[in-house]
Design an enzyme around this catalytic site. Structure first.
Site, PDB file in Angstrom:
ATOM      1  N   ASP A 343       0.707  -1.191   0.051  1.00 50.13           N
ATOM      2  CA  ASP A 343      -0.002  -0.035   0.000  1.00 50.13           C
ATOM      3  C   ASP A 343       0.923   1.196  -0.287  1.00 50.13           C
ATOM      4  O   ASP A 343       0.605   2.257   0.704  1.00 50.13           O
ATOM      5  CB  ASP A 343      -1.007   0.118   1.083  1.00 50.13           C
ATOM      6  N   GLY A 344       2.109   1.345  -0.585  1.00 44.21           N
ATOM      7  CA  GLY A 344       3.016   2.193  -0.615  1.00 44.21           C
ATOM      8  C   GLY A 344       4.265   1.951  -0.306  1.00 44.21           C
ATOM      9  O   GLY A 344       4.429   0.819   0.052  1.00 44.21           O
ATOM     10  N   SER A 368       2.522   6.938   0.631  1.00 47.39           N
ATOM     11  CA  SER A 368       1.655   5.972   1.407  1.00 47.39           C
ATOM     12  C   SER A 368       0.227   6.333   0.975  1.00 47.39           C
ATOM     13  O   SER A 368      -0.235   7.114   0.776  1.00 47.39           O
ATOM     14  CB  SER A 368       1.708   6.466   2.790  1.00 47.39           C
ATOM     15  N   ARG A 369      -0.391   5.068   0.190  1.00 46.88           N
ATOM     16  CA  ARG A 369      -1.331   5.004  -0.342  1.00 46.88           C
ATOM     17  C   ARG A 369      -2.785   4.916   0.587  1.00 46.88           C
ATOM     18  O   ARG A 369      -3.987   4.753   0.256  1.00 46.88           O
ATOM     19  CB  ARG A 369      -1.787   3.951  -1.315  1.00 46.88           C
ATOM     20  N   VAL A 370      -2.472   4.580   1.905  1.00 46.79           N
ATOM     21  CA  VAL A 370      -3.463   4.534   2.939  1.00 46.79           C
ATOM     22  C   VAL A 370      -3.378   5.340   4.047  1.00 46.79           C
ATOM     23  O   VAL A 370      -4.336   6.044   4.559  1.00 46.79           O
ATOM     24  CB  VAL A 370      -3.674   3.017   3.218  1.00 46.79           C
TER      25      VAL A 370
END
Length: 516
Positions: A343-344, A368-370
């Site tokens: 997620d990143g 960071s996608r979350v």
């Protein structure tokens, strides 16, 4: 004397006679096979016609193996241990179960191998439950959104590349750029945060693992940490199963409603061990000689990291896989696989490392996608402006290196960016608390450091960090709980930072040169 013993003899013989009459011998079938060939870390076995995929097999000398290739006339087995005493013709027996590992509270503070054997000399493990190392990932409907931050104690990550509990954040970079240091700092920062940690060392050098264990022990982190360890000279089968065993241990705590952090250090060695085993077992090679299912090998491991719904306990498993790149090539096979699974990523730059910017996080290539959804409101209030200013500075600094003439506004941006970079530096094993981080970041965005000479930035930052202890308790509580940072709270923290920096202003006769 014989007369007194006679009743005792009669009673004993009567009991023996009764036991003999009650004994009914039972035939228990056992399936026995034979070793056809032993090679480096693998064996070919014949005669076990009913064996299942990934079933555990018992070899002489308490050596175990996992059935990997199920061919019509033989079985390819991955050996889990010292295989030097095995020879062709030795007997092999089915166990009827898959590979499992001991789990439970008794593992905290211990160092074990992937088979659950203690390596720290502290005696046997006290556990009563075992779980298979290969388990299905949590169903989608059983998962909850990532909404709680996992504080690393590192300013550059908590502010610009935040991580949430239940997230999978990849750490990648060339060798010797500080990847393990970031993971260890994150573990150290979980003291008092009610987060259990699992550190999985995969095929590491003995000296490196000894140094890491010494650090965890000296800092008191082993109280809430478990170490699963394989070294470079261990069998490749042990290296292969290590992260799966560590994940099952971590999942046990997650299913009890606990928050768990797991570090895989590193999956480069894991992929190479699987490639070695696959080639020895004559599986067809693909790109870079890796087998075609290497993506699935890592995805089924990392998919097990998640956050559970509240009605299932609300526990979480946060994964920090580490991968090593070669010559900054993040488009290689294994790095691109893991970037797409996670997620990143946090990318560590060798050039920043050589310049002494530690941790050497390349903010431009890290994402960071979350975690942004889980970031505290106080961070969100300052992180956007900070990341934009830092990105502009990096572009302008590169441009200014060519000797181009720049205007006053550009000089100020470059000077401000240099102070951002100085503030984001951080020594090893020195995590910074959340209020101290907020005080430093607010002082940066408010321009309080712009008048401080660059050579005094470290002392100035330390002064603001110490002054953060004066933040009123009610303001500190709102930093954690409030949905947004109020103007009054912001001004209170900025005033505290301004007061701490009074002694760092340049003297009238020693004004800094433009661009300092």
């Amino acid at each position: 004397m014989p007369a007194t013993l006679q009743p005792l003899f009669d009673q004993t013989f009567a009991a023996i006679s009764q036991a003999r009459d009650n004994f009914a011998p039972q035939l228990k079938p056992r399936e026995i096979g034979t070793i056809k060939m032993v090679s480096t870390g693998i064996a070919k076995v014949s005669g076990l016609t009913s064996v299942g995929f990934e079933e555990l097999l018992a070899f002489p000398g308490e050596v175990f193996g996992i059935a990997f290739n199920l061919d019509p006339d033989e079985i390819g087995v991955v050996l889990l241990g010292d295989y030097w005493q095995l020879h062709a013709g030795d007997m092999v027996e089915r166990t009827g179960r898959v590979m499992d590992v001991a789990v439970g509270e008794g593992l905290l503070g211990r160092v074990i191998d992937p088979l659950g054997r203690p390596l720290d000399g502290l005696g046997p493990l006290t556990t009563s439950k075992r779980l298979p190392i290969e388990r299905p990932a949590t169903a989608i409907m059983d998962r909850a959104p990532v909404t709680i931050p996992l504080q690393t104690g590192l300013k550059v990550i908590d502010a610009l590349i935040p991580i949430g509990r239940g997230q999978r954040e990849l750490i990648l970079g060339d060798r010797q750029t500080g990847k393990t240091a970031i993971a260890i700092d994150t573990i150290l920062n979980q003291r008092g945060q009610d987060v259990l940690c699992v550190y999985c060392a995969i095929g590491q050098r003995a000296s490196a693992t000894a140094k890491t264990l010494a650090t965890l022990r000296e800092q008191g982190a082993l109280e809430y940490t478990l170490v699963v360890l394989t070294e470079g000279n261990d069998a490749p089968g042990l290296t292969y199963i290590a992260p799966y065993a560590a994940t099952s241990i971590a999942e046990h705590f997650m299913e009890q409603g606990r928050d768990v952090l797991i570090v895989y250090d590193d999956l480069t060695h894991h992929a190479r061990a699987y490639r070695e085993l696959s080639l020895l077992l004559r599986r067809p090679p693909g790109r870079e000689a890796f087998p075609g299912d290497i993506f699935y090998i890592h995805s089924r491991l990392l998919e097990r990291a998640t956050r559970l719904r509240e009605d299932l306990g609300g526990g979480s498993l946060t994964a920090l896989p580490i991968i090593e790149t070669e010559a900054q090539n993040i488009s290689a096979y294994i790095p691109t696989n893991l970037i797409s699974i996670t997620d990143g990523q946090i990318y560590l730059s060798p050039s920043l490392f050589e310049l002494g910017v530690l941790p050497a996080v390349d903010v431009g290539q890290s994402v960071s996608r979350v975690g942004g959804k889980a970031q505290r409101a106080a961070y969100r209030a300052v992180a956007g402006d900070l990341k934009l200013a830092y990105a502009q500075f990096e572009e302008l600094e590169t441009f200014a290196r060519f000797g181009a003439r720049v205007d006053e506004d550009t000089r100020q941006r470059i000077a401000h960016g240099r102070r951002i970079r100085a503030c984001l530096k951080q020594p090893e094993f020195a995590p910074v608390s959340m209020p101290a981080q907020i005080a430093i970041l607010l002082a940066l965005t408010a321009g309080l450091f712009d008048a401080v000479p660059l050579e005094r930035m470290a002392d100035a930052e330390r002064a603001v960090q110490e002054a953060a202890a004066k933040i009123p308790e009610d303001v500190s509580e709102r930093l954690v709980s409030a949905d947004s940072l109020s103007d009054a709270d912001r001004q209170t923290i900025v005033d505290i930072g301004r007061g701490a920096l009074v002694g760092f202003q340049p003297q009238p006769d020693s004004d800094p040169k433009p661009g300092d």
